[in-house]
Design a protein around this motif. Structure first.
Motif, PDB file in Angstrom:
ATOM      1  N   THR A  19       0.834  -1.198   0.000  1.00  0.00           N
ATOM      2  CA  THR A  19       0.000   0.000   0.000  1.00  0.00           C
ATOM      3  C   THR A  19       0.870   1.250   0.000  1.00  0.00           C
ATOM      4  O   THR A  19       2.077   1.181   0.233  1.00  0.00           O
ATOM      5  N   MET A  20       0.232   2.384  -0.232  1.00  0.00           N
ATOM      6  CA  MET A  20       0.951   3.665  -0.269  1.00  0.00           C
ATOM      7  C   MET A  20       1.486   4.072   1.096  1.00  0.00           C
ATOM      8  O   MET A  20       2.376   4.877   1.198  1.00  0.00           O
ATOM      9  N   GLY A  21       0.922   3.537   2.139  1.00  0.00           N
ATOM     10  CA  GLY A  21       1.361   3.874   3.476  1.00  0.00           C
ATOM     11  C   GLY A  21       0.504   3.160   4.492  1.00  0.00           C
ATOM     12  O   GLY A  21      -0.546   2.606   4.173  1.00  0.00           O
ATOM     13  N   MET A  22       0.962   3.182   5.709  1.00  0.00           N
ATOM     14  CA  MET A  22       0.211   2.570   6.805  1.00  0.00           C
ATOM     15  C   MET A  22      -0.227   3.707   7.708  1.00  0.00           C
ATOM     16  O   MET A  22       0.596   4.523   8.120  1.00  0.00           O
ATOM     17  N   TYR A  23      -1.522   3.744   8.002  1.00  0.00           N
ATOM     18  CA  TYR A  23      -2.071   4.847   8.775  1.00  0.00           C
ATOM     19  C   TYR A  23      -2.625   4.339  10.092  1.00  0.00           C
ATOM     20  O   TYR A  23      -3.241   3.283  10.144  1.00  0.00           O
ATOM     21  N   ARG A  24      -2.408   5.106  11.120  1.00  0.00           N
ATOM     22  CA  ARG A  24      -2.864   4.735  12.450  1.00  0.00           C
ATOM     23  C   ARG A  24      -4.328   5.139  12.623  1.00  0.00           C
ATOM     24  O   ARG A  24      -4.679   6.296  12.449  1.00  0.00           O
ATOM     25  N   GLU A 102      -6.719  23.193   6.968  1.00  0.00           N
ATOM     26  CA  GLU A 102      -6.026  22.825   8.206  1.00  0.00           C
ATOM     27  C   GLU A 102      -5.732  21.334   8.217  1.00  0.00           C
ATOM     28  O   GLU A 102      -6.516  20.535   7.714  1.00  0.00           O
ATOM     29  N   VAL A 103      -4.592  21.001   8.824  1.00  0.00           N
ATOM     30  CA  VAL A 103      -4.208  19.605   8.973  1.00  0.00           C
ATOM     31  C   VAL A 103      -4.503  19.196  10.417  1.00  0.00           C
ATOM     32  O   VAL A 103      -3.918  19.740  11.344  1.00  0.00           O
ATOM     33  N   PRO A 104      -5.415  18.241  10.616  1.00  0.00           N
ATOM     34  CA  PRO A 104      -5.738  17.804  11.979  1.00  0.00           C
ATOM     35  C   PRO A 104      -4.616  16.960  12.581  1.00  0.00           C
ATOM     36  O   PRO A 104      -3.648  16.612  11.899  1.00  0.00           O
ATOM     37  N   LEU A 105      -4.769  16.603  13.840  1.00  0.00           N
ATOM     38  CA  LEU A 105      -3.740  15.827  14.532  1.00  0.00           C
ATOM     39  C   LEU A 105      -3.459  14.483  13.874  1.00  0.00           C
ATOM     40  O   LEU A 105      -2.330  14.017  13.884  1.00  0.00           O
ATOM     41  N   ASP A 106      -4.486  13.862  13.299  1.00  0.00           N
ATOM     42  CA  ASP A 106      -4.257  12.565  12.657  1.00  0.00           C
ATOM     43  C   ASP A 106      -3.664  12.702  11.253  1.00  0.00           C
ATOM     44  O   ASP A 106      -3.452  11.710  10.562  1.00  0.00           O
ATOM     45  N   GLU A 107      -3.370  13.938  10.834  1.00  0.00           N
ATOM     46  CA  GLU A 107      -2.723  14.258   9.567  1.00  0.00           C
ATOM     47  C   GLU A 107      -3.523  13.845   8.336  1.00  0.00           C
ATOM     48  O   GLU A 107      -3.017  13.834   7.233  1.00  0.00           O
ATOM     49  N   GLN A 108      -4.782  13.512   8.512  1.00  0.00           N
ATOM     50  CA  GLN A 108      -5.641  13.124   7.395  1.00  0.00           C
ATOM     51  C   GLN A 108      -6.574  14.303   7.108  1.00  0.00           C
ATOM     52  O   GLN A 108      -7.456  14.613   7.893  1.00  0.00           O
ATOM     53  N   ILE A 166      -8.002  12.998   2.587  1.00  0.00           N
ATOM     54  CA  ILE A 166      -6.735  12.924   1.870  1.00  0.00           C
ATOM     55  C   ILE A 166      -5.680  12.414   2.838  1.00  0.00           C
ATOM     56  O   ILE A 166      -5.443  13.013   3.888  1.00  0.00           O
ATOM     57  N   ARG A 167      -5.063  11.315   2.490  1.00  0.00           N
ATOM     58  CA  ARG A 167      -4.060  10.682   3.362  1.00  0.00           C
ATOM     59  C   ARG A 167      -2.818  11.559   3.493  1.00  0.00           C
ATOM     60  O   ARG A 167      -2.529  12.400   2.649  1.00  0.00           O
ATOM     61  N   SER A 168      -2.057  11.310   4.520  1.00  0.00           N
ATOM     62  CA  SER A 168      -0.913  12.155   4.856  1.00  0.00           C
ATOM     63  C   SER A 168       0.227  12.091   3.841  1.00  0.00           C
ATOM     64  O   SER A 168       1.135  12.923   3.895  1.00  0.00           O
ATOM     65  N   ALA A 169       0.191  11.166   2.908  1.00  0.00           N
ATOM     66  CA  ALA A 169       1.216  11.140   1.858  1.00  0.00           C
ATOM     67  C   ALA A 169       1.238  12.458   1.094  1.00  0.00           C
ATOM     68  O   ALA A 169       2.268  12.858   0.551  1.00  0.00           O
ATOM     69  N   ALA A 170       0.114  13.167   1.097  1.00  0.00           N
ATOM     70  CA  ALA A 170       0.018  14.454   0.394  1.00  0.00           C
ATOM     71  C   ALA A 170       1.009  15.477   0.945  1.00  0.00           C
ATOM     72  O   ALA A 170       1.395  16.398   0.232  1.00  0.00           O
ATOM     73  N   GLY A 171       1.414  15.328   2.175  1.00  0.00           N
ATOM     74  CA  GLY A 171       2.362  16.266   2.763  1.00  0.00           C
ATOM     75  C   GLY A 171       3.812  15.905   2.504  1.00  0.00           C
ATOM     76  O   GLY A 171       4.718  16.695   2.775  1.00  0.00           O
ATOM     77  N   LYS A 172       4.053  14.721   1.974  1.00  0.00           N
ATOM     78  CA  LYS A 172       5.424  14.261   1.767  1.00  0.00           C
ATOM     79  C   LYS A 172       5.935  14.522   0.358  1.00  0.00           C
ATOM     80  O   LYS A 172       7.132  14.575   0.144  1.00  0.00           O
ATOM     81  N   ILE A 173       5.030  14.635  -0.601  1.00  0.00           N
ATOM     82  CA  ILE A 173       5.452  14.732  -1.995  1.00  0.00           C
ATOM     83  C   ILE A 173       4.647  15.796  -2.722  1.00  0.00           C
ATOM     84  O   ILE A 173       3.529  16.121  -2.343  1.00  0.00           O
TER      85      ILE A 173
END
Length: 189
Positions: A19-24, A102-108, A166-173
């Motif tokens: 998968t693109m990432g593992m999310y908590r 805004e980006v919430p604490l869960d970064e989603q 939108i998953r947090s991968a959006a902040g990495k790339i």
């Protein structure tokens, strides 16, 4: 017990690799704790097989492959849809920097569907001249469906209750055209 031992380990490795990432979240709390506690062991074992780096954040974990490593499907791919998503992430990151999102604490990031559609439309308007003919000539509805399906398939977004998550991968790339993109050649001025 599926939350312990070899079954959990296999589930965690599969999620990191496939998968693109593992999310908590509530369903993955135990698996995410496993990644956090054993990150060095996981990094060591996976890097013995192929060049990669395990990046663990407060609410997500990503297996980042080195540029020359090809292990199944990766992102970004060498296609226009990947380019479009990278450019869309640039616009999203700009919205975050300026405080419009805004980006919430869960970064989603959670956007109403209409706001997400406007962002995709802005991407097509702003960068469309750089897309191949197929994407340039699509109606917005066709373009949106292609982008949405691609991102959903790669688990970059998820729709629930009329909103797009939108998953947090959006902040990495992100992608960016050169500064002179779209400007006509002025010759030797």
């Amino acid at each position: 017990d599926e939350d312990r031992g070899i079954i959990r380990r296999q589930r965690v490795y599969r999620r990191l690799l496939m998968t693109m990432g593992m999310y908590r979240d509530g369903d993955t709390e135990e698996d995410f704790a496993y990644v956090r506690n054993y990150r060095n062991m996981i990094q060591g074992e996976l890097s013995e097989m192929f060049p990669c780096e395990l990046q663990v954040h407060s609410s997500s974990a990503f297996l980042i492959l080195e540029e020359n490593c090809r292990l199944g499907r990766t992102f970004p791919e060498e296609n226009t849809l990947s380019d479009i998503v990278l450019l869309l992430y640039q616009l999203l990151q700009e919205e975050i920097r300026t405080g419009r999102v805004e980006v919430p604490l869960d970064e989603q990031i959670r956007l109403p569907k209409e706001n997400f559609q406007r962002l995709v439309e802005k991407c097509k308007e702003q960068f469309g001249v750089g897309f191949n003919k197929t994407y340039r000539e699509m109606t917005f509805a066709e373009f949106y469906r292609e982008v949405y399906d691609y991102m959903e398939n790669l688990m970059m977004i998820e729709q629930a209750y009329g909103d797009i998550y939108i998953r947090s991968a959006a902040g990495k790339i992100m992608g960016k055209y050169p500064e002179d993109f779209g400007k006509e050649d002025k010759g030797d001025e």
